[in-house]
Design a protein around this motif. Sequence first.
Motif, PDB file in Angstrom:
ATOM      1  N   MET A 207       8.538   1.423  53.111  1.00 58.82           N
ATOM      2  CA  MET A 207       8.784  -0.019  53.060  1.00 58.82           C
ATOM      3  C   MET A 207      10.066  -0.306  52.296  1.00 58.82           C
ATOM      4  N   TRP A 208      10.809  -1.326  52.762  1.00 63.09           N
ATOM      5  CA  TRP A 208      12.005  -1.760  52.047  1.00 63.09           C
ATOM      6  C   TRP A 208      12.195  -3.244  52.276  1.00 63.09           C
ATOM      7  N   THR A 209      13.062  -3.833  51.485  1.00 64.75           N
ATOM      8  CA  THR A 209      13.184  -5.286  51.473  1.00 64.75           C
ATOM      9  C   THR A 209      14.495  -5.756  52.106  1.00 64.75           C
ATOM     10  N   THR A 317       4.902  -5.541  54.931  1.00 62.39           N
ATOM     11  CA  THR A 317       4.988  -5.963  53.527  1.00 62.39           C
ATOM     12  C   THR A 317       4.046  -5.181  52.625  1.00 62.39           C
ATOM     13  N   SER A 334       6.563  -3.648  47.199  1.00 58.89           N
ATOM     14  CA  SER A 334       7.715  -4.330  47.795  1.00 58.89           C
ATOM     15  C   SER A 334       8.005  -5.662  47.106  1.00 58.89           C
ATOM     16  N   GLU A 337      10.007  -4.725  44.060  1.00 58.77           N
ATOM     17  CA  GLU A 337      11.355  -4.340  44.479  1.00 58.77           C
ATOM     18  C   GLU A 337      12.190  -5.579  44.816  1.00 58.77           C
ATOM     19  N   ARG A 338      11.568  -6.547  45.458  1.00 57.53           N
ATOM     20  CA  ARG A 338      12.285  -7.771  45.816  1.00 57.53           C
ATOM     21  C   ARG A 338      12.813  -8.478  44.563  1.00 57.53           C
TER      22      ARG A 338
END
Length: 427
Positions: A207-209, A317, A334, A337-338
Amino acid sequence: METMNIDDKKEHQLKLLQETVKKAYENVPFYKKKFDEIGVKPEDIKELKDIEKLPFTTKTDLRESYPFGMFAVNEEEIVEIHTTSGTTGKPTVSGYTERDIEIWGEVIARAITMADGTKKDIIQNCYGYGLFTGGLGIHHGGYKLGATVIPISAGNTNRQIEILKDFQSTILTCTPSYAMYLAEVLEKEGIEKEDINLKSGIFGAEMWTEEMREELERKLGIIALNIYGLTEVIGPGVATECKIKKGLHISDDHFYPEIINSKTKKTLDEGQKGELVLTTITREGMPVIRFRTKDITSITWEKCECGRTTPRMSRVTGRTDDMLKIRGVIVFPSQIERALLKIDGLSPNYQIIVTRPGNLDEIEVKVEATESLFSDEMKEMEEIEKNIALQIHKEIGIRVDVSLVESESLPRSEGKAVRVVDHRKFD
């Protein structure tokens, strides 16, 4: 197939679904038993909505069928095998016929073309080769398209940088965390984005933002697109973003998607967020019916600005099985991270450590500060840590402890980044 009229597509999908259900029932003992237990026969599938009559398949089901119990063809027809890591038990096994490999190559070729790829491109493929699906999946797609594939796999970062410069690779494929690491190394070595020839990146497997995407595009001078897939279904290529970046296009002529409420198991309407369920409708070697991915997303069938009519899933998400429940609050990595990526001067490398020293959960977020931010002034560092903690609190609604650490002091990953360390015991 990518621009087919919706009504024609549904007719096509129904035919393929009926064939798949019949094949699974007749050739996979697991499915015959499951169908018989709930009193469903292949001929009961008369319209697409009837898919809801079929049983779900879980990762546990696949593990219990280890190694070849889910195959629908004779073993001599299987030309390639992949597995998951098996870190939480027996691995799940995925078997492919020659036709399955062609399908895999087709959906990956679609992904590469969405990233402006053509047969003239040089793809630096940093996904791991071997039993994991990433490396060979991209390789099959590059071959199908006629592009040049550099099968460098993950790791050996200095060699990666050398190849980027000398071979003038145009497309980078790897996990987003490794792409960010490459960007850091390029910056540290004084290599400008103009010194390399990358135009796009296809990043997935974790997962990444949106904030991380913007950072990658800025640092590498590329368009960064998301790719989604899982070993149990085929591997990468189930869905990919186009340059519009408004969701990942699902190749629904091969993988039929549903969104369900993970608790009630009821199908949700378009746009509602829930658990993604996938059914393979063209796969020969190992058809999978209503596989519960545990990935949280939503789907729209609205036609994309790019012209494709395939359904689009939103960015994943979180997962229903790796979410953190802290003091009664559901938290996804996530989200943290955001919050971190909104603060200037922080590295994208961080680690979330969860403990329960007494009766209450505690979260510590360790995050690397860039050299420009890191200071010997204790008061200044404390203020920065307080600001980070405030931003995270705004994002997740609970308080966390933040520790700034020196650049490159946290473990680096050349595969999937290990973002969460949970020391709590739930025995």
